[in-house]
Scaffold this motif. Structure first.
Motif, PDB file in Angstrom:
ATOM      1  N   LEU A   2       0.875  -1.167   0.000  1.00 53.77           N
ATOM      2  CA  LEU A   2       0.000   0.000   0.000  1.00 53.77           C
ATOM      3  C   LEU A   2       0.913   1.217   0.000  1.00 53.77           C
ATOM      4  O   LEU A   2       1.496   1.565   1.030  1.00 53.77           O
ATOM      5  CB  LEU A   2      -0.908  -0.020   1.229  1.00 53.77           C
ATOM      6  CG  LEU A   2      -1.880   1.153   1.393  1.00 53.77           C
ATOM      7  CD1 LEU A   2      -2.852   1.216   0.223  1.00 53.77           C
ATOM      8  CD2 LEU A   2      -2.643   1.038   2.708  1.00 53.77           C
ATOM      9  N   ALA A  17      -5.604  -0.176   5.688  1.00 58.68           N
ATOM     10  CA  ALA A  17      -4.596  -1.236   5.680  1.00 58.68           C
ATOM     11  C   ALA A  17      -5.052  -2.423   6.521  1.00 58.68           C
ATOM     12  O   ALA A  17      -4.904  -3.591   6.121  1.00 58.68           O
ATOM     13  CB  ALA A  17      -3.265  -0.698   6.191  1.00 58.68           C
ATOM     14  N   LEU A  20      -7.977  -4.117   4.673  1.00 62.95           N
ATOM     15  CA  LEU A  20      -7.462  -4.790   3.487  1.00 62.95           C
ATOM     16  C   LEU A  20      -6.837  -6.130   3.864  1.00 62.95           C
ATOM     17  O   LEU A  20      -7.076  -7.157   3.221  1.00 62.95           O
ATOM     18  CB  LEU A  20      -6.421  -3.895   2.811  1.00 62.95           C
ATOM     19  CG  LEU A  20      -5.837  -4.341   1.485  1.00 62.95           C
ATOM     20  CD1 LEU A  20      -6.896  -4.258   0.393  1.00 62.95           C
ATOM     21  CD2 LEU A  20      -4.645  -3.469   1.117  1.00 62.95           C
ATOM     22  N   ARG A  21      -6.061  -6.119   4.936  1.00 59.80           N
ATOM     23  CA  ARG A  21      -5.435  -7.364   5.402  1.00 59.80           C
ATOM     24  C   ARG A  21      -6.492  -8.385   5.787  1.00 59.80           C
ATOM     25  O   ARG A  21      -6.397  -9.565   5.444  1.00 59.80           O
ATOM     26  CB  ARG A  21      -4.510  -7.073   6.589  1.00 59.80           C
ATOM     27  CG  ARG A  21      -3.802  -8.318   7.111  1.00 59.80           C
ATOM     28  CD  ARG A  21      -2.786  -7.981   8.179  1.00 59.80           C
ATOM     29  NE  ARG A  21      -2.155  -9.195   8.651  1.00 59.80           N
ATOM     30  CZ  ARG A  21      -2.254  -9.673   9.892  1.00 59.80           C
ATOM     31  NH1 ARG A  21      -2.949  -9.003  10.805  1.00 59.80           N
ATOM     32  NH2 ARG A  21      -1.662 -10.801  10.241  1.00 59.80           N
ATOM     33  N   LEU A  26      -4.367 -11.445   4.181  1.00 53.63           N
ATOM     34  CA  LEU A  26      -2.967 -11.210   3.835  1.00 53.63           C
ATOM     35  C   LEU A  26      -2.067 -11.468   5.043  1.00 53.63           C
ATOM     36  O   LEU A  26      -2.450 -11.202   6.185  1.00 53.63           O
ATOM     37  CB  LEU A  26      -2.775  -9.771   3.369  1.00 53.63           C
ATOM     38  CG  LEU A  26      -3.602  -9.344   2.159  1.00 53.63           C
ATOM     39  CD1 LEU A  26      -3.473  -7.845   1.926  1.00 53.63           C
ATOM     40  CD2 LEU A  26      -3.178 -10.113   0.912  1.00 53.63           C
ATOM     41  N   ARG A  28       0.775  -9.854   5.521  1.00 52.54           N
ATOM     42  CA  ARG A  28       1.190  -8.530   5.988  1.00 52.54           C
ATOM     43  C   ARG A  28       0.887  -7.496   4.913  1.00 52.54           C
ATOM     44  O   ARG A  28       0.723  -7.831   3.734  1.00 52.54           O
ATOM     45  CB  ARG A  28       2.671  -8.508   6.368  1.00 52.54           C
ATOM     46  CG  ARG A  28       3.638  -8.825   5.251  1.00 52.54           C
ATOM     47  CD  ARG A  28       5.048  -9.087   5.763  1.00 52.54           C
ATOM     48  NE  ARG A  28       5.079 -10.200   6.701  1.00 52.54           N
ATOM     49  CZ  ARG A  28       5.212 -11.480   6.315  1.00 52.54           C
ATOM     50  NH1 ARG A  28       5.340 -11.772   5.030  1.00 52.54           N
ATOM     51  NH2 ARG A  28       5.223 -12.449   7.197  1.00 52.54           N
ATOM     52  N   VAL A  29       0.825  -6.249   5.337  1.00 50.47           N
ATOM     53  CA  VAL A  29       0.657  -5.122   4.419  1.00 50.47           C
ATOM     54  C   VAL A  29       1.871  -4.223   4.556  1.00 50.47           C
ATOM     55  O   VAL A  29       2.123  -3.663   5.623  1.00 50.47           O
ATOM     56  CB  VAL A  29      -0.635  -4.331   4.737  1.00 50.47           C
ATOM     57  CG1 VAL A  29      -0.740  -3.105   3.828  1.00 50.47           C
ATOM     58  CG2 VAL A  29      -1.865  -5.212   4.569  1.00 50.47           C
ATOM     59  N   HIS A  30       2.636  -4.100   3.483  1.00 48.46           N
ATOM     60  CA  HIS A  30       3.776  -3.183   3.440  1.00 48.46           C
ATOM     61  C   HIS A  30       3.247  -1.788   3.093  1.00 48.46           C
ATOM     62  O   HIS A  30       2.782  -1.563   1.968  1.00 48.46           O
ATOM     63  CB  HIS A  30       4.783  -3.623   2.376  1.00 48.46           C
ATOM     64  CG  HIS A  30       5.531  -4.873   2.712  1.00 48.46           C
ATOM     65  ND1 HIS A  30       6.857  -4.863   3.069  1.00 48.46           N
ATOM     66  CD2 HIS A  30       5.135  -6.172   2.753  1.00 48.46           C
ATOM     67  CE1 HIS A  30       7.257  -6.106   3.307  1.00 48.46           C
ATOM     68  NE2 HIS A  30       6.228  -6.914   3.106  1.00 48.46           N
ATOM     69  N   MET A  31       3.302  -0.879   4.028  1.00 49.55           N
ATOM     70  CA  MET A  31       2.933   0.516   3.763  1.00 49.55           C
ATOM     71  C   MET A  31       4.219   1.240   3.350  1.00 49.55           C
ATOM     72  O   MET A  31       5.174   1.336   4.137  1.00 49.55           O
ATOM     73  CB  MET A  31       2.289   1.135   4.989  1.00 49.55           C
ATOM     74  CG  MET A  31       1.020   0.403   5.413  1.00 49.55           C
ATOM     75  SD  MET A  31       0.131   1.192   6.784  1.00 49.55           S
ATOM     76  CE  MET A  31      -0.594   2.628   5.955  1.00 49.55           C
ATOM     77  N   LEU A  64       0.993  -4.911   9.926  1.00 43.21           N
ATOM     78  CA  LEU A  64       1.318  -3.694   9.184  1.00 43.21           C
ATOM     79  C   LEU A  64       2.803  -3.408   9.323  1.00 43.21           C
ATOM     80  O   LEU A  64       3.358  -3.483  10.417  1.00 43.21           O
ATOM     81  CB  LEU A  64       0.505  -2.492   9.683  1.00 43.21           C
ATOM     82  CG  LEU A  64      -1.015  -2.593   9.634  1.00 43.21           C
ATOM     83  CD1 LEU A  64      -1.633  -1.211   9.854  1.00 43.21           C
ATOM     84  CD2 LEU A  64      -1.516  -3.220   8.353  1.00 43.21           C
TER      85      LEU A  64
END
Length: 208
Positions: A2, A17, A20-21, A26, A28-31, A64
């Protein structure tokens, strides 16, 4: 992945985030803060400070990640290069997803190597409650045959699909409005995580 300027990060970014996960299960979410966003104006605050704010905002939220990789590269922050870096880390069989808002999605055909994005990852378009517009012809051609109806169909392959996703909270918080309020010395309470608000006020960021 993201990406964004996160100028500054606010609760809309962070809640999106998290949702979304959850919605796509997911890991993990890479911001990923952009250093030099190619299609937007120069961010108001230095990249290092935006990264520090993002880390404060995420805190100990499971799954996150504040990812500095675009700040560690020279030149514009091309999303395809970031996805290639992630693909190199996670391998060819991993399901990679790049999430973007509907306003950014409308300009996708103008991005550098848009076809390469689909070769590297799935794209998930997060609907915005305040943004509706018809798709340009170039964009319709780019996504032709790629759209799927749900997360299960999307995750059947490592990359190449497109999913439009409505998140439960649909928080219409604008970084532009946050910056304007800060510049005018007005309250930003409940628009930002408390730690981010304290940092901004302590360092007088975005003040006129």
């Amino acid at each position: 992945m993201l990406g964004g300027t996160f100028d500054p990060v606010h609760l809309g970014h962070l809640r999106s985030a998290v949702e979304l996960r959850e919605a796509l299960a997911l890991d993990r979410v890479h911001m990923v803060p952009a250093s030099v966003p190619p299609l937007r104006g120069e961010p108001r605050v230095a990249p290092e400070q935006r990264l520090a704010l993002l880390r404060l905002g995420i805190g100990d939220t499971p799954g996150l990640v504040a990812d500095p990789r675009e700040l560690q590269r020279e030149g514009p922050s091309w999303s395809a290069d970031t996805l290639a870096s992630l693909r190199g880390e996670y391998g060819g069989e991993a399901r990679l997803v790049m999430a973007l808002g509907h306003d950014a999605f409308l300009r996708l055909a103008e991005w550098r190597d848009p076809e390469r994005l689909f070769a590297l990852a799935h794209l998930v378009v997060v609907d915005r409650p305040d943004f509706e517009a018809a798709l340009p012809a170039e964009l319709r051609a780019l996504i032709d045959g790629r759209e799927v109806g749900d997360g299960e169909a999307l995750m059947a392959r490592p990359a190449g699909g497109l999913l439009r996703l409505s998140l439960p909270s649909r928080m219409a918080i604008s970084a532009t409005e946050v910056r304007r309020r800060l510049a005018e010395g007005r309250s930003v309470r409940y628009l930002l995580p408390e730690a981010v608000e304290h940092y901004l006020l302590e360092h007088a960021l975005y003040r006129a």
